[in-house]
Design a protein around this motif. Structure first.
Motif, short mmCIF file in Angstrom:
data_model
loop_
_atom_site.label_atom_id
_atom_site.label_comp_id
_atom_site.label_asym_id
_atom_site.label_seq_id
_atom_site.Cartn_x
_atom_site.Cartn_y
_atom_site.Cartn_z
N ILE A 171 21.49 97.13 5.77
CA ILE A 171 22.61 96.27 6.16
C ILE A 171 22.29 94.80 5.94
O ILE A 171 23.07 94.07 5.32
N VAL A 172 21.17 94.33 6.45
CA VAL A 172 20.89 92.89 6.34
C VAL A 172 20.83 92.44 4.89
O VAL A 172 21.45 91.45 4.53
N PRO A 173 20.12 93.15 4.00
CA PRO A 173 20.12 92.70 2.61
C PRO A 173 21.50 92.72 1.96
O PRO A 173 21.79 91.88 1.12
N VAL A 174 22.35 93.68 2.33
CA VAL A 174 23.67 93.70 1.69
C VAL A 174 24.61 92.69 2.35
O VAL A 174 25.19 91.83 1.70
N ALA A 175 24.73 92.78 3.69
CA ALA A 175 25.69 91.91 4.38
C ALA A 175 25.29 90.45 4.29
O ALA A 175 26.12 89.58 4.05
N PHE A 176 24.01 90.19 4.53
CA PHE A 176 23.57 88.81 4.50
C PHE A 176 23.04 88.45 3.12
O PHE A 176 23.56 87.59 2.44
N GLY A 177 22.02 89.18 2.64
CA GLY A 177 21.38 88.81 1.37
C GLY A 177 22.33 88.82 0.19
O GLY A 177 22.48 87.82 -0.53
N VAL B 100 23.67 89.74 13.79
CA VAL B 100 23.44 89.53 12.36
C VAL B 100 24.10 90.64 11.57
O VAL B 100 24.58 90.44 10.45
N LEU B 101 24.15 91.85 12.14
CA LEU B 101 24.74 92.97 11.43
C LEU B 101 26.26 92.88 11.41
O LEU B 101 26.90 93.35 10.47
N ILE B 102 26.88 92.31 12.44
CA ILE B 102 28.33 92.36 12.53
C ILE B 102 29.02 91.09 12.04
O ILE B 102 30.12 91.15 11.49
N LEU B 103 28.38 89.93 12.22
CA LEU B 103 29.10 88.71 11.88
C LEU B 103 29.43 88.59 10.39
O LEU B 103 30.56 88.23 10.04
N PRO B 104 28.50 88.88 9.48
CA PRO B 104 28.90 88.83 8.07
C PRO B 104 30.06 89.79 7.78
O PRO B 104 30.93 89.47 6.97
N ALA B 105 30.04 90.94 8.45
CA ALA B 105 31.12 91.90 8.24
C ALA B 105 32.45 91.30 8.67
O ALA B 105 33.47 91.44 7.98
N MET B 106 32.46 90.62 9.82
CA MET B 106 33.70 89.97 10.27
C MET B 106 34.14 88.93 9.25
O MET B 106 35.32 88.76 8.98
N GLY B 107 33.16 88.23 8.67
CA GLY B 107 33.49 87.23 7.66
C GLY B 107 34.16 87.86 6.45
O GLY B 107 35.16 87.36 5.94
N THR C 2 19.35 96.57 -4.23
CA THR C 2 18.25 97.01 -3.36
C THR C 2 18.79 97.52 -2.04
O THR C 2 18.40 98.59 -1.55
N GLY C 3 19.72 96.76 -1.46
CA GLY C 3 20.27 97.16 -0.17
C GLY C 3 21.04 98.47 -0.26
O GLY C 3 20.91 99.34 0.61
N LEU C 4 21.81 98.62 -1.33
CA LEU C 4 22.57 99.87 -1.48
C LEU C 4 21.62 101.05 -1.65
O LEU C 4 21.86 102.14 -1.11
N PHE C 5 20.52 100.83 -2.40
CA PHE C 5 19.55 101.91 -2.55
C PHE C 5 19.00 102.32 -1.19
O PHE C 5 18.92 103.51 -0.87
N PHE C 6 18.62 101.32 -0.36
CA PHE C 6 18.05 101.67 0.94
C PHE C 6 19.07 102.25 1.89
O PHE C 6 18.74 103.10 2.73
N LEU C 7 20.33 101.82 1.78
CA LEU C 7 21.38 102.43 2.60
C LEU C 7 21.48 103.91 2.26
O LEU C 7 21.57 104.78 3.14
N PHE C 8 21.42 104.21 0.96
CA PHE C 8 21.50 105.60 0.52
C PHE C 8 20.28 106.37 1.02
O PHE C 8 20.39 107.49 1.53
N PHE C 9 19.10 105.74 0.88
CA PHE C 9 17.87 106.42 1.29
C PHE C 9 17.88 106.68 2.79
O PHE C 9 17.54 107.78 3.25
#
Lengths: 594, 196, 125
Positions: free
Chosen positions: A100-106, A285-292, A36-43
């Motif tokens: 981002i939130v659904p992919v990085a976090f969800g 919220v957008l950056i911390l999962p990425a750092m992880g 879902t997140g990848l679809f919305f990133l593309f959209f």
């Protein structure tokens, strides 16, 4: 599984819709979030590619696809300013909250975290499923809003009052959609915190947790505590729009020359305070999962422990706390006095320190490492300087004096995109390449990975670096003609063409990724072990993919998360749950569920 | 591997899962209502004039609602106590009383709202009424949520008492914590809106 | 579950109930005493805090709860307090020489009209 007592549901007995659609298994839910997140990133990317045509070639009809839009958005293929505004507002909203939130976090937290802490699933599996479907409903509401009269929301992703209050119907859909998305994140975050505290395996103390878990835990706390004020604000704005209240509407407002028939007495700044109270922690919220994710990939591919793990943990917790008291650096130009501006400037400067500590620790970790340059490592390594540029360009924005000049210019857009696009999104790509074998039992193709990485890196910079130049020249953001009407912008308009072409070429550079991703699902090289990257963390000590319930018996953890190249060890890595040498193996050590 | 700590607490945190979950949810609710209270504060300090609550709202009805909610909190905690004492009948009685009191609260609120509407007082009338209707409306929404959950536990949910009584007792305790929070919000709402 | 929750002391719930009812009466009566807005707010909030502490400590068993719950709530409380303080601070701290223009609220007579006229969002011609 979470079913009471002993009545296990054999996954092979579950009907298709319960196994794959309304699943309560965190791995399935994680994959659902991922798709879902990848679809919305593309959209969301498509939305901005459309905008970039207008910016590069103002008033020219959009080729090929222009004819598919009706007169309310692009008459004759030429974009109306209102439609440009809708594209801008929805691009931001969709990328942040649906991408981002659904992919990085969800996606990543759901798939990886329970495995990394040795849990059978998330603490509340049905709540987890509800979180995902709330996201879907929110996404549908946002998509539907494009088709209502007046189009989608067009008051920026920040939806400032009073413009958003008097805006077209799409804004109401935005508010309702946001309510669903907020609830989804809230419930997901509760699950993450409960899982991390309650379901850690035996021996897995907090300072033995992978840094990924720490960063997601802090992210979850941010979501739990920072999102509700935006929900409150959305309710208030909905009241303003539907019930004609005046929470955010000042007295004496004229719209198109006519006074509005409202009580007035509201505060425009109240919306901004409530919005930014969330939206600043949101960027963490957008950056911390990425750092992880980057920490995990780097640790695995340098074959040595991360340098400064403790400092990184303290830093990420400190960032969590500080992020709640910096928000008004988005509001320096709203007429705040010098005392309060100085307060927020100070806290903003202070919060940059732990970010630098984390970045520095990751850099220093590379020294003396035996580095493997696979695709995920390339993305993780690129994250470091890209996030560095993003962070550094944030400093003049965080200082109130230069911000007077830079606020609302392209400098701001360049800054935050550097952090989120070649920052977070690169980290997400790294995560996909890294954990793909665990989810599917196949590796993604390395050559296609390189073909994805190098052009992406080049074109990301091609889009966002010129924004710094335009911003310093004073080119404002959210102008549908890219600044063409302003004399001071004239010399920098050519950059729009370069930026737009970089964007379109960046899209082409994603094609190898899409082919790689889908192709590898079916025809990727099968991995010959459950731990193809020879990693130490618990998720790699399960079968591939892990079965229902993940571990047969609770794993026991004996050591920290990054025991690579331990002197005297037989291999260059020692997994967290490998019993210490000399200790007898407990009976039935096959830990994973087949 | 079965999900642990659904019924019995984990040693180091001392909690069973749902207890942590509900308190985290309440932490988010604190931020939600807190944001609305901070909106109230900003609206009021920025207002040219602000009515005193007792002049425009019905204080006796508000006080009655306060008593109703406090009583429902007592009956809710007693329903949990009944389960601890293994008395299912008493549990059903106390939970039913809780639900009825909650519905009584809604009836009083409906009466108050309709009285306002019939006097042509709506949320749009002033910022005072805007925040009054919004705060009490959102609170009432939470009351209804509690009614739904409690009704579920009173009827179909009671089945779990036969199969896993300890887990059911935990569920009632967790539902109770939510319900007390709803009462707690009203304890602040009443003086702020009705008296000050 | 704590020792207290294993054998709940029912009597304390009734004491708390009685106290809460009493404090409700006190709150209402106190509101009739004219002490000015600042003191009035302080008294009302003081009583409300006592009542809510009783509900939280005894009905919600917070008094015997575990540390993790305390820390979570303290964090929420701290950030909430920060929100209140900073919102109010930012309202009162203005650039030098700036001041608010507070106008009288529009007369309520005007408002029965909007209730009938509007069927949707504010109309923008």
């Amino acid at each position: 599984m979470s079913q009471q007592g002993h009545a296990h549901h054999d996954p092979h007995e579950l009907p298709f819709w319960k196994k794959y659609v309304f699943s309560t298994d965190h791995k399935v839910i994680g994959i659902q979030y991922g798709f879902t997140g990848l679809f919305f990133l593309f959209f969301g990317f498509c939305l901005v590619m459309l905008m970039r045509w207008q910016l590069a070639y103002p008033e020219q009809p959009v080729p090929v696809i222009g004819k598919f839009f009706n007169d309310s958005s692009m008459p004759g293929g030429v974009m109306l300013p209102e439609f440009y505004n809708s594209l801008g507002a929805m691009h931001g909203t969709i990328m942040v909250f649906l991408g981002i939130v659904p992919v990085a976090f969800g996606a990543f937290v759901n798939f990886v975290l329970p495995l990394q802490v040795g849990a059978p699933d998330m603490a509340f599996p049905r709540l987890n499923m509800a979180s995902y479907w709330l996201l879907v409903v929110g996404g549908i509401v946002m998509l539907v809003s494009f088709f209502v009269p007046g189009g989608a929301a067009n008051s920026g992703w920040t939806s400032y009052a009073p413009l958003a209050v008097v805006a077209t119907t799409g804004q109401t859909y935005w508010l309702i959609g946001m309510a669903f998305l907020i609830q989804s994140s809230l419930l997901g975050a509760i699950n993450v915190i409960a899982t991390t505290f309650q379901l850690r395996a035996k021996g897995l103390t907090f300072m033995r947790l992978p840094f990924f878990v720490w960063s997601q835990l802090v992210t979850a706390f941010l979501l739990v505590l920072a999102f509700p004020p935006l929900l409150a604000a959305a309710v208030l704005q909905l009241m303003d729009r539907i019930a004609h209240t005046s929470f955010f509407m000042p007295s004496g407002l004229l719209v198109s020359g006519q006074p509005l028939e409202i009580s007035g007495g509201g505060s425009v700044l109240l919306w901004q305070h409530l919005f930014w109270f969330l939206a600043h922690p949101e960027v963490y919220v957008l950056i911390l999962p990425a750092m992880g994710i980057v920490a995990e990939v780097i640790a695995n591919n340098i074959r040595k422990p991360l340098w400064g793990y403790k400092a990184m943990v303290y830093s990420v917790v400190f960032i969590g706390f500080m992020s709640f008291i910096v928000w008004a650096h988005h509001m320096y130009l709203t007429g705040m006095g010098t005392a309060i501006s100085a307060f927020f400037q100070a806290t903003t400067m202070i919060i940059s320190i732990p970010s630098v500590i984390i970045l520095t620790a990751l850099f220093i970790s590379l020294w003396g490492g035996s580095i493997r340059f696979n695709t995920q490592m390339l993305f993780a390594l690129a994250f470091l300087p890209m996030f560095g540029i993003g962070g550094l360009t944030g400093l003049p924005l965080g200082l109130s004096s230069p911000d007077i000049y830079l606020h609302d210019t392209y400098y701001v857009i360049g800054h935050f995109h550097y952090v989120v696009a070649p920052g977070t999104i690169f980290a997400l790509f790294a995560g996909v390449y890294h954990w793909f074998p665990k989810a599917t039992g196949r590796k993604m193709n390395e050559f296609l990975g390189q073909l994805h990485f190098w052009p992406s890196l080049v074109f990301m910079n091609g889009i966002f670096f010129p924004m710094m130049i335009q911003g310093l020249a004073g080119v404002q953001r959210r102008l549908y003609d890219g600044g063409a009407q302003y004399a001071h912008a004239k010399d920098y308009l050519d950059l729009n063409v370069m930026m737009s072409w970089s964007a379109w070429l960046l899209a082409i550079a994603q094609i190898p990724f899409i082919i790689n991703f889908i192709g590898s699902l079916f025809a990727g090289k099968k991995v010959d072990s459950d731990n193809p990257w020879e990693a130490t963390t618990l998720e790699w000590q399960t079968p591939t993919p892990p079965g229902h319930g993940n571990f047969l018996t609770q794993p026991i953890v004996y050591r920290g998360p990054y025991e690579y190249s331990v002197p005297g060890a037989s291999k260059d890595f020692t997994s967290q749950n490998e019993p210490p040498a000399g200790a007898s193996q407990p009976a039935g050590t096959s830990q994973g569920v087949h | 591997m079965d999900m642990p700590y659904i019924v019995h607490p984990r040693e180091d945190t001392g909690l069973f899962n749902a207890k942590l979950g509900i308190w985290l949810f309440l932490a988010s609710e604190v931020m939600l209502f807190g944001a609305l209270f901070s909106s109230y504060i900003l609206m009021r300090i920025g207002a040219f004039q602000w009515p005193q609550g007792s002049d425009v709202l019905n204080v006796p009805l508000g006080a009655l609602n306060t008593v109703i909610l406090i009583s429902s909190s007592v009956s809710m905690v007693l329903s949990w106590v009944s389960l601890k004492e293994k008395n299912l009948g008493k549990f059903r009685l106390c939970l039913a009383v809780t639900i009825l009191l909650a519905l009584g609260f809604m009836v009083v609120k409906a009466f108050e709202y309709s009285a306002k509407f019939s006097h042509h007082i709506f949320p749009e009338t002033s910022t005072y009424f805007a925040i009054y209707f919004t705060l009490t409306g959102l609170h009432a929404f939470h009351v209804m949520g509690g009614v739904v959950v409690n009704t579920y536990f009173l009827f179909p949910g009671t089945k779990m008492w036969q199969t896993d009584p300890e887990r059911f007792t935990n569920r009632i305790e967790v539902a109770g914590v939510y319900w007390h929070f709803v009462d707690l919000v009203w304890i602040f709402l009443f003086p702020i809106l009705y008296l000050l | 579950m704590s020792e207290e929750t294993h054998h709940p002391n029912v009597k304390i719930y009734y004491y708390v109930f009685a106290t809460l009812l009493t404090l409700t009466v006190v709150t209402v009566l106190a509101s009739f005493i004219n002490v000015g807005i600042a003191l009035g707010v302080a008294i009302a909030l003081f009583i409300a805090v006592i009542k809510s502490s009783l509900v939280a400590s005894f009905f919600m068993h917070l008094i015997s709860e575990k540390k993790l719950i305390y820390y979570t709530l303290m964090m929420a409380g701290a950030f909430l307090l920060g929100m209140f303080v900073l919102f109010i601070f930012s309202y009162y701290n203005l650039p030098q020489g700036a001041e608010y223009i507070k106008e009288p609220a529009q007369q309520t007579q005007q408002h029965h009209e909007p209730a009938q006229k509007h069927t949707g969002e504010p109309h923008v011609p």
